[in-house]
Design an enzyme around this catalytic site. Structure first.
Site, mmCIF file in Angstrom:
data_model
loop_
_atom_site.group_PDB
_atom_site.id
_atom_site.type_symbol
_atom_site.label_atom_id
_atom_site.label_comp_id
_atom_site.label_asym_id
_atom_site.label_seq_id
_atom_site.Cartn_x
_atom_site.Cartn_y
_atom_site.Cartn_z
ATOM 1 N N CYS A 27 0.868 -1.174 0.000
ATOM 2 C CA CYS A 27 0.000 0.000 0.000
ATOM 3 C C CYS A 27 0.908 1.228 0.000
ATOM 4 O O CYS A 27 2.077 1.141 -0.369
ATOM 5 C CB CYS A 27 -0.952 -0.015 1.196
ATOM 6 S SG CYS A 27 -0.125 0.028 2.785
ATOM 7 N N HIS A 563 -4.493 9.467 3.144
ATOM 8 C CA HIS A 563 -4.821 8.043 3.030
ATOM 9 C C HIS A 563 -6.318 7.887 3.312
ATOM 10 O O HIS A 563 -6.785 8.183 4.409
ATOM 11 C CB HIS A 563 -3.998 7.236 4.041
ATOM 12 C CG HIS A 563 -3.977 5.764 3.792
ATOM 13 N ND1 HIS A 563 -5.046 4.951 4.064
ATOM 14 C CD2 HIS A 563 -3.007 4.953 3.298
ATOM 15 C CE1 HIS A 563 -4.745 3.703 3.751
ATOM 16 N NE2 HIS A 563 -3.505 3.676 3.280
#
Length: 644
Positions: A27, A563
């Protein structure tokens, strides 16, 4: 400068070698490994590597936190192991690729399912539970009359969600199992309908058997039950999809719900309901028997290992048991063990605060100790105690002794609520003083053991790792003020909210890496809109392929990571859209990412938008506004670039 090739090779070696890796993806900040054998991982050696911020285990997935260069490290590993590269290219970012269907995975999926069902309803049952505790205190001190209208109305407010729990669970289960939630509630409502309850009462009174077109029906009370409705909606999800597959389009709206109700409801009344009650009562009876017969020994073992159970995620299996206990018996003997475990983590972090000489560690330990005492233990557990090792052992000792005391004196929780200081009203009752003593013992013992055992502070570890060819970050921080001044941003800056919603403290987010400020100071926002906008004027450094994260460097020098959601990488880009390109210049308020925050939440995933300043250490002061409601262009972070 970190050598990504060397780091990649060392990480592969310490996770058990290439043969131990079944799949790898990443990620925005961390490598995510699916491994054959988690026990083969040498976590201690990985933590010592230059360029690694930390590690985390989530279910079967082992995560190595790298930061901004995670993409380069991942590419190095993939290029050195062709089969992983092929799997990654075939399905980028999918944790399911090349993954074994082992019993461990089944258990992980079970934990995820239980969490997805109960997490959305916890605010309702926790809020009602606190009111239950307050009412118990008011009765104990004779402030209210139990027969009065005021008490009766307040009691109905506190007990309604528990009495009609199957209705609430029906909606949550349907959302999780992806079937019609309103049809699910309609089916659950049948269990409470006067016609059904009247038939059950008459059958129990007369002894006559009940049947529905020859199908035997077992009389039972489903008020406050948990397991029966979960089984029923699970079955409903299959039945509804099966009928929908064959039903002509114009008829689906009416006849899919009709046939679903007609099929699932009788099966629930005949089989699933009684089986669910048996399982629920069996679980409740088994745990109660264990605590009542082993007493303090059971409290010592469970209280001492509860933090370990929480780390594995297996604590979710106890949630239905605790909710069922409160709903059916009016109390629960397990919840106190969560309280003492959390206070043990809080005490250990506080012990670190008392003993540490490093100002940054002292500040982190004190703040995370407070969070843990309030019921949010991840920052203290992952950011302080586990990182320093001995404090984590002290936390387990504190939790064990507090648990032993609590179980020995029969401490009970009379409501399901947060396992921290705000949830104390749930402990109000005959054993309240023993409950308070248990919490105090957990905190004090954990703090005292931490102080006595001591720990090796990070600065000492960094110094011991120093070599002529390796220059860790701690040495960089010891440079002269004049050399630092050349690399620091020259002006102050205000950073705006990236999305509309409710501000949340970073320490309260469910991801321990962000919560512990590993990547810098920042905020989180519970979104109320579907657009993430730029918080600054600046240049886009990177956009993650699944569009859930973006990094920007402002014109004034602030490095910002946004995020969207916790663990949203597993959605593989579903619900996200971004039309921008890396290197593009953006203005404050310009749209960056479009995302369906409601759909993400329905998937059982935390949709919080997290924004951190990854070069926070480059600023003299970072002021964060993390309370209230935020709108785009609302200042949430102020950066002071002047040197101390």
């Amino acid at each position: 400068m970190m050598n990504t090739s060397t780091l990649a090779r060392q990480i592969v070696e310490h996770v058990g070698g290439a043969d131990n890796i079944t799949f790898l993806f990443h990620c925005i900040t961390r490598l995510r490994f699916n491994l054959n054998d988690l026990s083969a991982v040498d976590q201690e050696s990985i933590l010592q590597l230059d360029g690694v911020f930390g590690v985390n285990v989530s279910g079967d997935q082992f995560q190595v936190i790298i930061g901004n260069q995670v993409d380069d490290v991942c590419d190095e590993i993939l290029s050195s192991i062709p089969r992983l590269k092929e799997a990654y290219d075939a399905k980028i970012g999918s944790p399911q690729a090349e993954q074994k269907k082992s019993e461990k995975n089944l258990l992980a999926r079970l934990m995820e399912t239980i969490s997805g069902i109960f997490s959305p309803i916890i605010p309702a049952i926790a809020g009602a539970g606190i009111l239950k505790g307050i009412l118990a205190l008011l009765l104990t001190f004779e402030v209210m009359d139990k027969s009065g209208a005021n008490y009766q109305i307040l009691y109905a407010i506190s007990d309604g969600v528990f009495y009609l729990l199957p209705l609430v669970l029906a909606y949550s289960c349907a959302t999780r199992f992806k079937c019609n939630p309103y049809v699910a509630v309609a089916m659950a409502a049948v269990l409470f309908h006067p016609s059904i309850t009247g038939l059950f009462q008459q059958s129990l009174k007369s002894g006559d058997a009940l049947s529905f077109f020859g199908l035997p029906i077992t009389p039972a009370s489903y008020a406050s039950s948990v397991v029966p409705i979960i089984l029923a909606i699970w079955l409903m999800s299959f039945v509804e999809r099966f009928i929908d597959r064959f039903m002509p389009g114009p008829l689906k709206t009416m006849f899919v719900p009709l046939f679903t109700l007609i099929i699932v409801t009788p099966i629930t009344l005949s089989a699933l309901g009684p089986i669910g009650l048996f399982l629920g009562n069996g679980l409740t009876g088994g745990v109660t028997w264990l605590l009542s017969h082993l007493g303090g020994v059971a409290g010592l073992i469970i209280g001492g290992t509860m933090s370990l159970i929480i780390i594995t995620g297996m604590h979710y299996t106890l949630v239905p048991v605790m909710v069922n206990n409160v709903s059916t018996m009016g109390y629960d003997p397990i919840k106190i063990l969560f309280f003492v475990a959390n206070l043990g983590q809080a005490g250990a972090a506080f012990g670190v605060f008392l003993r540490s000489r490093d100002k940054k560690l002292k500040s982190l330990a004190l703040s995370t100790s407070f969070s843990a005492a309030m019921g949010i233990t991840e920052p203290a557990m992952y950011g302080v105690n586990m990182r320093l090792k001995k404090p984590f052992l002290a936390a387990l000792i504190g939790g064990g002794l507090g648990g032993a005391l609590a179980v020995s004196f029969g401490v009970k929780a009379y409501a399901f609520t947060m396992s921290g200081l705000p949830g104390i009203p749930a402990l109000a009752g005959p054993t309240f003083l023993y409950a308070m003593a248990s919490l105090l013992v957990s905190f004090v013992v954990a703090a005292a053991v931490t102080v006595v055992l001591g720990f090796e502070e990070p600065n000492a570890q960094s110094t011991s790792k120093t070599s002529p060819t390796s220059k860790p970050a701690e040495l960089n921080k010891q440079a002269t003020a004049s050399s630092i001044a050349n690399s620091l941003p020259a002006v102050n800056e205000e950073i705006h909210a990236p999305v509309q919603g409710l501000l949340v403290k970073l320490s309260e987010v469910s991801d321990p890496v962000f919560a512990s400020e590993t990547f810098g100071k920042g905020i989180a926002i519970k979104p109320e809109s579907s657009t993430v906008v730029s918080p600054v004027n600046g240049v886009i450094n990177s956009i993650f392929p699944t569009k859930h994260a973006i990094a920007i460097t402002s014109d004034a020098g602030a490095e910002i990571l946004i995020h969207v959601g916790i663990d949203t990488v597993k959605l593989n880009g579903k619900y996200f859209a971004c039309d921008l390109a890396e290197g593009e210049h953006v203005q404050v308020g310009q749209s960056l990412i479009e995302f369906d925050y409601q759909a993400i939440e329905k998937e059982g995933i935390d949709n919080s938008v997290i924004m951190v300043v990854t070069n926070s250490d480059d600023f003299k002061q970072v002021d964060v506004c993390d309370e209230g409601h935020a709108e785009p262009k609302f200042n949430v972070i102020k950066l002071n670039a002047q040197l101390a």
